[in-house]
Design a protein around this motif. Structure first.
Motif, PDB file in Angstrom:
ATOM      1  N   ASN A  86       0.808  -1.213   0.000  1.00 20.14           N
ATOM      2  CA  ASN A  86       0.000   0.000   0.000  1.00 20.14           C
ATOM      3  C   ASN A  86       0.846   1.270   0.000  1.00 20.14           C
ATOM      4  O   ASN A  86       0.345   2.361  -0.269  1.00 20.14           O
ATOM      5  CB  ASN A  86      -0.944   0.013   1.210  1.00 20.14           C
ATOM      6  N   LEU A 219      -4.363  -3.408   2.645  1.00 17.11           N
ATOM      7  CA  LEU A 219      -4.848  -2.027   2.574  1.00 17.11           C
ATOM      8  C   LEU A 219      -4.779  -1.560   1.127  1.00 17.11           C
ATOM      9  O   LEU A 219      -3.701  -1.483   0.529  1.00 17.11           O
ATOM     10  CB  LEU A 219      -3.998  -1.116   3.465  1.00 17.11           C
ATOM     11  N   ASP A 221      -7.588   0.585  -2.090  1.00  9.80           N
ATOM     12  CA  ASP A 221      -8.706   1.519  -2.237  1.00  9.80           C
ATOM     13  C   ASP A 221     -10.018   0.928  -1.740  1.00  9.80           C
ATOM     14  O   ASP A 221     -10.885   1.650  -1.235  1.00  9.80           O
ATOM     15  CB  ASP A 221      -8.856   1.942  -3.703  1.00  9.80           C
ATOM     16  N   ARG A 224      -9.696   0.621   2.481  1.00  7.44           N
ATOM     17  CA  ARG A 224      -9.385   1.779   3.321  1.00  7.44           C
ATOM     18  C   ARG A 224     -10.640   2.232   4.074  1.00  7.44           C
ATOM     19  O   ARG A 224     -11.691   2.429   3.500  1.00  7.44           O
ATOM     20  CB  ARG A 224      -8.828   2.930   2.469  1.00  7.44           C
ATOM     21  N   GLY A 248      -4.900   1.786   8.415  1.00  8.24           N
ATOM     22  CA  GLY A 248      -5.874   2.516   7.617  1.00  8.24           C
ATOM     23  C   GLY A 248      -7.149   1.781   7.306  1.00  8.24           C
ATOM     24  O   GLY A 248      -8.093   2.359   6.758  1.00  8.24           O
ATOM     25  N   GLU A 273      -3.392   3.982  12.270  1.00  9.50           N
ATOM     26  CA  GLU A 273      -3.705   4.739  11.064  1.00  9.50           C
ATOM     27  C   GLU A 273      -2.583   5.683  10.676  1.00  9.50           C
ATOM     28  O   GLU A 273      -2.278   5.843   9.485  1.00  9.50           O
ATOM     29  CB  GLU A 273      -5.008   5.510  11.282  1.00  9.50           C
TER      30      GLU A 273
END
Length: 331
Positions: A86, A219, A221, A224, A248, A273
């Motif tokens: 990621n 992680l 798109d 998330r 995240g 995060e």
């Protein structure tokens, strides 16, 4: 577009200190520039490092974004040290014809062991007990002292049933947990039967069902903030949330709010995060067990990851497709 031809003795940059036997092997095989020291490279140092290399070996602490990739005219292979990617702009790499590889599989057992340790630690208040003993305030056993909850008979909800999720399920069954999971694709029936696992097509349904929730998705798109404020609110007040994947994926602010308001019973966290920064409110909560992103931190795992990096570089240098090339689905 960069020159995508392979080279027999590529210029390799390793951005961070790896185990000695891995560094020594890379130095023997390639034209290597090895950065020694257990600190991440500054942005300027990272730009300088990629300016002339054919192969970059980064770690999760290196942000390999589009600007950095554009500043690397000779770069042909990013051989990541670790499974998660990621921190790499895969689209930018793909647009410039740069291959990205990772090191899947070698850290499965290590991460599953750490997850199981957190699953045990939080309900049984192990971190609180250890601090109590060290404080000198413990005055001996009592019937009501340090009461926690047993995990046998509870429902474990696994979010992401890949290699690590399956390894956690196998361990959890031995502790008497029932296995529930949510995954993009349902497991084959024979594997579900082997793990005694129940599939939930709807993640919300899984969160409403589980007594303990553990996160094991990469992680990207799609994932998330997957466990966001709305989904945290679906969990019952006695539920424990475990995350040894990536910070995240969980909305940390919403998680802290729920823990402070006792809308969750506790959490076990190995990632955050905004790592390495941790919300000070988390540090003040006694029912949260925190470890410093050490889920994969074993000598054996680090060496095995290094060996995979070397294998990927050698296969690429010899004109073959690297065995651990990251494909479209990661983006």
């Amino acid at each position: 577009m960069p020159d995508t031809r392979r080279c027999s003795h590529p210029r390799v940059v390793v951005t961070r200190e790896l185990p000695d036997q891995v560094m020594d092997r890379i130095a023997a095989l390639f034209d290597a520039r090895l950065y020694r020291g257990d600190t991440r490279l500054s942005r300027d140092a990272l730009h300088a490092a990629v300016a002339e290399c054919d192969v970059l070996v980064p770690t999760v602490t290196d942000a390999i974004d589009a600007d950095l990739i554009a500043a690397a005219p000779s770069l042909k292979l990013i051989a990541n040290f670790g499974a998660g990617v990621n921190h790499i702009d895969l689209r930018a790499a793909r647009a410039r014809g740069i291959i990205v590889t990772n090191t899947p599989g070698v850290l499965t057992d290590d991460t599953a062991d750490m997850t199981m340790a957190l699953i045990l630690s939080v309900p049984r208040r192990l971190a609180e007990g250890e601090k109590l003993v060290r404080s000198g305030e413990w005055h001996g056993w009592s019937p009501g002292g340090m009461l926690g909850h047993r995990i046998g008979g509870k429902a474990l909800g696994i979010v992401g049933m890949g290699r690590i999720g399956q390894a956690v399920a196998a361990r959890a069954r031995a502790f008497g947990l029932s296995i529930h999971y949510h995954n993009r694709h349902r497991l084959p029936a024979v594997l579900e039967q082997e793990l005694a696992a129940t599939w939930h097509a709807d993640l919300d349904d899984l969160l409403r069902t589980a007594d303990i929730v553990t996160v094991h998705t990469p992680l990207n798109d799609d994932s998330r903030m997957l466990i966001d404020r709305r989904r945290i609110a679906l969990m019952r007040p006695h539920v424990y949330l475990i995350n040894a994947s990536r910070g995240g994926i969980v909305d940390e602010e919403a998680l802290v709010d729920a823990l402070e308001d006792k809308r969750l019973a506790g959490a076990g966290l190995d990632v955050w995060e905004h790592e390495p920064r941790i919300d000070p409110r988390l540090l003040a909560l006694p029912h949260v067990v925190m470890t410093p992103h050490m889920g994969s931190a074993t000598f054996e795992g680090r060496v095995a990851s290094g060996e995979k990096v070397i294998q990927n570089i050698r296969m690429w240098a010899d004109g073959h497709r690297p065995p651990d090339q990251v494909l479209e689905g990661w983006a």
